[in-house]
Write an enzyme that holds these catalytic residues in place. Structure first.
Site, PDB file in Angstrom:
ATOM      1  N   SER A   1       0.832  -1.040   0.032  1.00  0.00           N
ATOM      2  CA  SER A   1      -0.026   0.042  -0.114  1.00  0.00           C
ATOM      3  C   SER A   1       0.942   1.330   0.136  1.00  0.00           C
ATOM      4  CB  SER A   1      -0.995  -0.028   1.159  1.00  0.00           C
ATOM      5  OG  SER A   1      -1.913   0.985   0.874  1.00  0.00           O
TER       6      SER A   1
ATOM      7  N   ASP B   1      -8.978  -5.660  -4.617  1.00  0.00           N
ATOM      8  CA  ASP B   1      -8.270  -4.490  -3.838  1.00  0.00           C
ATOM      9  C   ASP B   1      -9.632  -3.550  -3.468  1.00  0.00           C
ATOM     10  OD1 ASP B   1      -7.031  -2.219  -2.581  1.00  0.00           O
ATOM     11  OD2 ASP B   1      -5.068  -3.174  -3.366  1.00  0.00           O
TER      12      ASP B   1
ATOM     13  N   HIS C   1      -7.360  -5.635  -0.088  1.00  0.00           N
ATOM     14  CA  HIS C   1      -6.103  -4.775  -0.160  1.00  0.00           C
ATOM     15  C   HIS C   1      -5.079  -5.257   0.848  1.00  0.00           C
ATOM     16  CE1 HIS C   1      -3.985  -1.055  -0.525  1.00  0.00           C
ATOM     17  NE2 HIS C   1      -4.077  -0.747   0.752  1.00  0.00           N
TER      18      HIS C   1
END
Ligand SMILES: *[C@@H]1O[C@H](CO)[C@@H](O)[C@H](O)[C@H]1NC(C)=O
Ligand SMILES: *[C@@H]1O[C@H](CO)[C@@H](O)[C@H](O)[C@H]1NC(C)=O
Ligand SMILES: *[C@@H]1O[C@H](CO)[C@@H](O)[C@H](O)[C@H]1NC(C)=O
Ligand SMILES: *[C@@H]1O[C@H](CO)[C@@H](O)[C@H](O)[C@H]1NC(C)=O
Ligand SMILES: *[C@@H]1O[C@H](CO)[C@@H](O)[C@H](O)[C@H]1NC(C)=O
Ligand SMILES: *[C@@H]1O[C@H](CO)[C@@H](O)[C@H](O)[C@H]1NC(C)=O
Ligand SMILES: *[C@@H]1O[C@H](CO)[C@@H](O)[C@H](O)[C@H]1NC(C)=O
Ligand SMILES: *[C@@H]1O[C@H](CO)[C@@H](O)[C@H](O)[C@H]1NC(C)=O
Ligand SMILES: *[C@@H]1O[C@H](CO)[C@@H](O)[C@H](O)[C@H]1NC(C)=O
Ligand SMILES: *[C@@H]1O[C@H](CO)[C@@H](O)[C@H](O)[C@H]1NC(C)=O
Ligand SMILES: *[C@@H]1O[C@H](CO)[C@@H](O)[C@H](O)[C@H]1NC(C)=O
Ligand SMILES: *[C@@H]1O[C@H](CO)[C@@H](O)[C@H](O)[C@H]1NC(C)=O
Ligand SMILES: [Ca+2]
Length: 532
Positions: free
Chosen positions: A188, A402, A442
């Site tokens: 991320s 995601d 995610h």
């Protein structure tokens, strides 16, 4: 160890540097004597299986303690980066028998300054000397960016780079040998940091494994901000409820798309096929019927969620949300509240105005953010040849579902890199491989075979396997050190994400642009699929 005194007594008779003296060596080591201007915050010896407590950490980081399985030496420093910025540096060094000769830096997430102690523990458990930083500020918020470009630069790339330079110096000073190889692991926001490093400091790492990278950072922040404008506040008329997203809308997506890959399993092997055909209009209420259907305004909102976002001059800001991602996106992007990281990026870094309100957001803000590009945080490299020529390897993974950063944008970057470097996928394969993990949310979690060793998050306490076939970190190490590149990554999904309940699903995830393709047979078995 109970017997450490005894070992210490023997130590002077040993010629080689012995692990028996590890505790003493740890205590005697003075990291500040090897670095300019660093100040010591903490210094301790960690017997194997020590749980450290983290009382000083900003509560927004939600990290209170961390167990480190191997015997190690820990210290923390404050390292200045300018006269108005600094970062907190954590380093954990395994004993000499455990140390693999490798170094691994870890990243952060969001816009935060939370040290990922769990990733440091993961690296340590596999013999790496590890570091983490607070990336120049504490906590998950962006207040520290206000009127301080130096703090933003630290966040963008500098804290990680300087930490890595410091780590290389300290490893050599501590062990008497430099690290043989250097690695980076992050997801991320941490994925973005890894990409910045490969682009700006191509010699920092031999191998970089990044998940769901927050590339295109200003536009990505714009895209995330746009959801509040699409959904409206949670209490507004016609707001689409969580139940509608995870029931009605999700079911309709599966009805239209699940079988595009030939298997009725709830997983979209290639969500781009679904994005191309999905028609939310199928859910329009007809006549007086208002149950299990959507109003025209709601249908329009659903269409916007899965459609690309364009800017004031028609430029593509960001692709749409990946169909299937709604299952988790309901908790953040679709929740009818402003996305906090976007709010803080615009408020403190772009507009430098603490009173800026997300209610006033408009698409024109994207142009302001890109023009200023605070701290050069954009992260959209057009050329990684210096990294390639230095022998660097880049392994990227991202969930096909995601719910916070869409992998369509990572594909877009990959294709941009391909044209800007005039490199085919076969050329890029030599140093950059991008794996799309079907059904993964995610960074981790989701209905797909999402466990690929991206972090220590095991199936309720069970550590992920550490082999190049099924672990992205081990795969990267093999690629760097044996020149055996991973073609596929074997993912696992446990029943209810609990290893003791058994394996629900295995799947070999493909490197883009190849696609998971069903061959026939038991669809839960990796062998029933291939990459094409
Ligand atoms: C260390 O501090 C001195 C003065 O206090 C300064 O001149 C120098 O640039 C600093 N070095 C680094 C690496 O920050
Ligand atoms: C660490 O603790 C675990 C569980 O408490 C135990 O199984 C393991 O043997 C311990 N390892 C060491 C090196 O003491
Ligand atoms: C950041 O947190 C550390 C503790 O982890 C604390 O010592 C330091 O003062 C904090 N910095 C700021 C600017 O609040
Ligand atoms: C560690 O933190 C967790 C919460 O994250 C808590 O449940 C646990 O009791 C803590 N353990 C120790 C030893 O403080
Ligand atoms: C080094 O650390 C490992 C992992 O904690 C431990 O198993 C080993 O006994 C240690 N070596 C020595 C010589 O103490
Ligand atoms: C951080 O790294 C940059 C680039 O290598 C270097 O110029 C600078 O002196 C470093 N700063 C510190 C505080 O180490
Ligand atoms: C900090 O350094 C900058 C140059 O990088 C300088 O312009 C400024 O005056 C310095 N501020 C202080 C308080 O020393
Ligand atoms: C979305 O943005 C448009 C244009 O900026 C504005 O007119 C509209 O009121 C916004 N809608 C919501 C729900 O915020
Ligand atoms: C929705 O909630 C906000 C505060 O959360 C409040 O200010 C606003 O008046 C509410 N609107 C409606 C239509 O209830
Ligand atoms: C209303 O329309 C939806 C969508 O077409 C349909 O699934 C549902 O059965 C209808 N409800 C009634 C009561 O007709
Ligand atoms: C990539 O590797 C292949 C095979 O090893 C080689 O033929 C090709 O020239 C390489 N491409 C680049 C751009 O280095
Ligand atoms: C998995 O979780 C679901 C929902 O919490 C539950 O209904 C189901 O029984 C669980 N499966 C097993 C094998 O425990
Ligand atoms: Ca399917």
């Amino acid at each position: 160890m109970k017997s450490s005194r005894w070992f210490l007594f023997l130590q002077p008779m040993c010629l080689a540097y012995a692990d028996s003296s590890f505790e003493a060596a740890c205590r005697a080591f003075d990291p500040t004597s090897h670095l300019n201007n660093a100040t010591l915050r903490l210094h301790e010896y960690l017997p194997a299986n020590t749980t450290i407590l983290l009382p000083g950490i900003d509560p927004s980081c939600s990290r209170y303690n961390q167990t480190f399985t191997a015997e190690a030496c820990r210290f923390a420093l404050t390292i200045p980066t300018s006269n108005r910025s600094s970062f907190i540096y954590e380093m954990i060094l395994p004993n000499t028998t455990t140390w693999s000769g490798r170094y691994m830096a870890t990243g952060n997430g969001g816009i935060d300054g939370c040290i990922k102690y769990e990733d440091m523990a993961y690296g340590l458990s596999h013999g790496f000397a590890v570091t983490g930083t607070n990336n120049g500020h504490n906590g998950t918020g962006g207040e520290a960016f206000l009127n301080n470009e130096d703090v933003i630069i630290d966040f963008s790339y500098r804290a990680l780079h300087n930490a890595t330079e410091a780590a290389k110096t300290l490893i050599e000073a501590f062990y008497g040998n430099p690290a043989n190889k250097s690695y980076y692991l992050g997801c991320s926001g941490g994925g973005r940091q890894g990409m910045q490093a490969a682009s700006l400091y191509p010699e920092d790492y031999d191998g970089v494994v990044i998940g769901a990278p927050a590339l295109n950072f200003n536009y990505m922040s714009t895209w995330r901000a746009s959801f509040y404008n699409i959904t409206g506040p949670a209490n507004s008329t016609g707001f689409i409820t969580k139940d509608a997203w995870t029931g009605l809308i999700h079911d309709e997506i599966l009805r239209q798309c699940d079988m595009l890959d030939g298997v009725d399993d709830g997983i979209l092997a290639d969500p781009s096929l679904c994005a191309a055909i999905f028609r939310p209009e199928a859910l329009l209420c007809s006549g007086d019927n208002t149950t299990d259907c959507l109003s025209p305004k709601q249908v329009e909102a659903v269409r916007r969620v899965y459609s690309p976002l364009y800017g004031t001059s028609g430029q593509l800001i960001y692709p749409g949300l990946s169909p299937g991602a709604e299952l988790q996106a309901v908790d953040r992007l679709l929740a009818g509240t402003p996305f906090p990281y976007s709010v803080d990026w615009f408020r403190y870094a772009v507009f430098s105005d603490p009173s800026w309100s997300p209610d006033s957001w408009s698409i024109a803000d994207a142009d302001v953010a890109e023009k200023i590009n605070p701290g050069n945080a954009r992260t959209w490299p057009s050329d990684l040849s210096p990294f390639r020529d230095a022998g660097g390897k880049l392994l990227i993974y991202q969930g096909g579902s995601d719910n916070q950063i869409t992998h369509f944008d990572t594909q877009r970057w990959y294709n941009y890199l391909s044209t800007s470097m005039d490199a085919t996928s076969a050329d890029l394969d030599n140093f950059t491989r991008f794996f799309v993990v079907s059904g993964m949310a995610h960074c981790s979690g989701g209905i797909g075979a999402w466990q690929i060793g991206q972090n220590a998050a095991g199936a309720k306490g069970v550590s992920p396997k550490y082999d190049p076939e099924s672990n992205v970190l081990a795969a990267l190490v093999q690629w760097v050190e044996k020149d055996q590149a991973p073609d596929e990554i074997l993912g696992t999904k446990f029943v209810n994400d609990t290893a003791s309940l058994g394996v629900a699903l295995t799947r070999r995830h493909c490197r883009y642009p190849l696609r998971e393709t069903y061959l026939g047979g038991n669809a839960s078995s990796a062998d029933s699929w291939t990459c094409r």
